[in-house]
Scaffold this active site. Structure first.
Site, short mmCIF file in Angstrom:
data_model
loop_
_atom_site.label_atom_id
_atom_site.label_comp_id
_atom_site.label_asym_id
_atom_site.label_seq_id
_atom_site.Cartn_x
_atom_site.Cartn_y
_atom_site.Cartn_z
N GLU A 177 35.53 33.14 46.31
CA GLU A 177 33.95 33.89 46.10
C GLU A 177 33.21 32.47 45.56
O GLU A 177 32.43 32.79 44.51
CB GLU A 177 34.36 34.75 44.78
CG GLU A 177 35.08 36.10 45.28
CD GLU A 177 35.07 36.96 44.18
OE1 GLU A 177 34.67 38.27 44.34
OE2 GLU A 177 35.11 36.83 43.04
N GLU A 253 39.44 42.01 48.03
CA GLU A 253 39.62 42.68 46.85
C GLU A 253 38.83 43.65 46.82
O GLU A 253 37.80 43.73 47.00
CB GLU A 253 39.17 41.64 45.61
CG GLU A 253 39.91 40.50 45.26
CD GLU A 253 39.15 39.70 44.18
OE1 GLU A 253 38.54 40.23 43.28
OE2 GLU A 253 39.62 38.42 43.95
#
Length: 602
Positions: A177, A253
């Site tokens: 991320e 996710e």
């Protein structure tokens, strides 16, 4: 280890399958060895589950209808000290965990970071590294050279377990991320090349939030782009289709639950909400990883923290995360609802719940007061004009006891601690000061400040922040100088250290060290509660289970069966504010009053 000038792509730009990787894509579809495929993964962190329970938890993921296990690798867990080589044994045996997944017939996605977030202390980065003047998560050579040495140890172990080598690893994430943090594309490219140079041949991917800002910062032109989200999969799919029209939709996710901070509600997410979002993700051949499928526990002092407008938000010991498979392995209603969405047809092989000890109440015996107990454990002391920080003491977690002897004039005077990270208790001549006012006589006062690290920030620009007394201590306007700083490395305490602390009695206050003896016929799970106690730490048979705190939401601490033994078991409590008289063993967890929470991107 230098990275090559030109990376070897995990899949050619036209997405045609190759022999180099098990997973490839073309025409917005994912293939495994040329056969249409969807990744149906679940987050399961080996570092949050006792090793004796790894196989059980893997089987529970398989029974959920998943075909893949997704795990991070926390650098600081494997190498807490720079002067010691990374460890890959015992609880840190990543290779054994990966092999177990393969033995149970599942694939593995490895997310090696070096930054992992994961609500884990410092986002997985070692505090000995972030103690330096280094630009973390950047192409700063001071950072990449350290990461390179870590990857030299880690990545060949992962590479040897790739599908191309007959193992279960089918994909590896590039950083984590990164678009939520920065836009140093040279660093993200370096990270990808560091993986390929060390033998990674399977599918590589980045994962970022589904916004233009985050995708701009974290993606690479020749690497599969995955997203992370808790809601609105259709919007994410549309955004990706405009930026990556040939790539499959992969949600690295899906936040089907959420974690908790001390002093805030217990976050949950309703089954219907999870089902609707999951159906939107897996539609049209979408791939997904449930974060978390099984959360586990932040044992010891590994729980991280967030920071919001200068306010620290430490994460609780439990990482249950309202996952389909609860912290103790229980199969929840969310488990069966998700299993139906995923189309699982085989039998559920595992028990819905692990055995638990019967409820019981055991007396807590107060052994030693707080300061004598802490002082009884040998530790090197650093002397200097200012209090030493955790980083100067080489201390990752735990506490530091600072001692100075200022002369305090007659009358009442105000003490000021200008910058405390994170919590301090102040003593004058052995007595705790509730209001930071000290009464002087013109003589010297033994001033002691006990500073506790409540968790290193794991997300955002405050990653790597230092801990301790970071600013001066004042008596009125005058600075106190001349300090002895003593590290209290609670996470490293041995059985002998705990015994020394407990033998430093007699106990005369309402804080310090206490013990309870628990008799067990057959080891089974239990949930520990400390009614009447306010804030502290619990060890079970010399294993640091974690932190408790009366502000909640978490009330019970999960103690897995492998930490217990037949016969007598010793539970040690370090209470920092007010010790109760009882240890309770409960047969169910109590994680606090629930509040519905769904993470959304604007």
């Amino acid at each position: 280890m230098p990275a090559p000038d030109t990376p070897a792509p995990t899949t050619p730009t036209d997405g045609a399958p190759t022999e180099a990787s098990a997973l490839t894509w073309r025409g917005r579809r994912l293939y495994r060895h040329g056969v249409p495929h969807r990744i149906l993964a679940g987050g399961l962190h080996y570092f949050r589950v006792h090793p004796d329970l790894w196989r059980d938890r893997i089987r529970r993921l398989a029974d959920l209808g998943l075909n893949t296990v997704d795990t991070y690798v926390p650098w600081n867990f494997h190498q807490p000290r720079e002067d010691e080589a990374p460890r890959f044994d015992g609880w840190r045996d990543l290779e054994r965990f990966i092999r177990l997944v393969g033995e149970e017939g599942l694939d593995v996605v490895v997310r090696p970071g070096p930054y992992i977030c994961a609500e884990w202390s410092n986002g997985g980065l070692p505090s000995w590294l972030t103690a330096r003047d280094v630009a973390v998560r950047s192409s700063d050579p001071a950072f990449t050279s350290a990461v390179g040495r870590w990857f030299d140890e880690l990545i060949p172990r992962v590479a040897a377990l790739q599908a191309a080598e007959g193992g279960p690893v089918v994909a590896v994430q590039v950083e984590n991320e990164f678009g939520s943090f920065g836009d140093d594309h040279a660093y993200v490219r370096w990270n990808r090349e560091a993986l390929t140079a060390r033998g990674i041949r399977e599918l590589l991917f980045t994962a970022d939030g589904p916004t233009e800002l985050m995708l701009d910062g974290g993606t690479l032109p020749d690497t599969l782009t995955a997203v992370t989200l808790g809601s609105k999969p259709d919007a994410a799919r549309k955004l990706l289709s405009t930026r990556r029209p040939d790539e499959p939709f992969v949600v690295a996710e899906f936040w089907n639950g959420w974690f908790d901070h001390w002093g805030e509600p217990h976050h949950v997410r309703g089954v219907d909400s999870v089902v609707r979002t999951l159906e939107g993700i897996v539609a049209d051949c979408g791939s997904v990883s449930l974060y978390m499928a099984h959360g586990g526990t932040n044992f010891g002092l590994w729980a991280g923290a967030n920071e919001d407008d200068g306010r620290l938000q430490p994460t609780v010991t439990s990482y249950d995360s309202d996952a389909p498979i609860a912290e103790d392995g229980t199969l929840t209603p969310k488990f069966f609802a998700v299993r139906e969405v995923l189309g699982a047809r085989g039998p559920v092989r595992v028990a819905e719940r692990m055995p638990a000890l019967p409820p019981a109440r055991v007396p807590l015996v107060h052994r030693a007061d707080l300061l004598p107990g802490l002082r009884a454990v040998p530790a090197p002391t650093l002397t200097g004009p200012r209090p030493a920080s955790f980083e100067q003491l080489g201390l990752d977690a735990g506490m530091v006891l600072h001692t100075a002897h200022p002369r305090v004039p007659e009358g009442e005077h105000r003490l000021v601690l200008t910058d405390v990270r994170d919590r301090a208790t102040v003593f004058a001549d052995g007595a705790a000061l509730d209001d930071l006012r000290v009464r002087g006589t013109g003589e010297r006062v033994r001033l002691e400040v006990l500073v506790e690290n409540l968790g290193r920030v794991n997300y955002g620009p405050r990653i790597g922040g230092h801990k301790g007394l970071l600013g001066p201590v004042l008596v009125d306007r005058r600075m106190v100088q001349g300090w002895d700083s003593r590290p209290i490395a609670l996470q490293d305490w041995s059985a002998a250290d705990l015994a020394r602390a407990g033998a430093a009695g007699p106990a005369t206050t309402n804080t310090g060290f206490a013990e309870a003896t628990v008799h067990v016929d057959t080891p089974a799970d239990t949930f520990l509660a400390l009614p009447g106690s306010r804030r502290g730490l619990v060890w079970v048979n010399d294993f640091l289970l974690g932190r408790y705190w009366e502000i909640g939401p978490q009330v019970t601490l999960y103690c897995p069966a492998p930490l217990l033994r037949e016969g007598e078991n010793t539970v040690t409590v370090l209470e920092l504010e007010h010790l109760g008289s009882t240890l309770e063993l409960r047969d169910r967890p109590q994680l606090g009053p629930p509040e519905e929470y769904i993470e959304e991107f604007d």
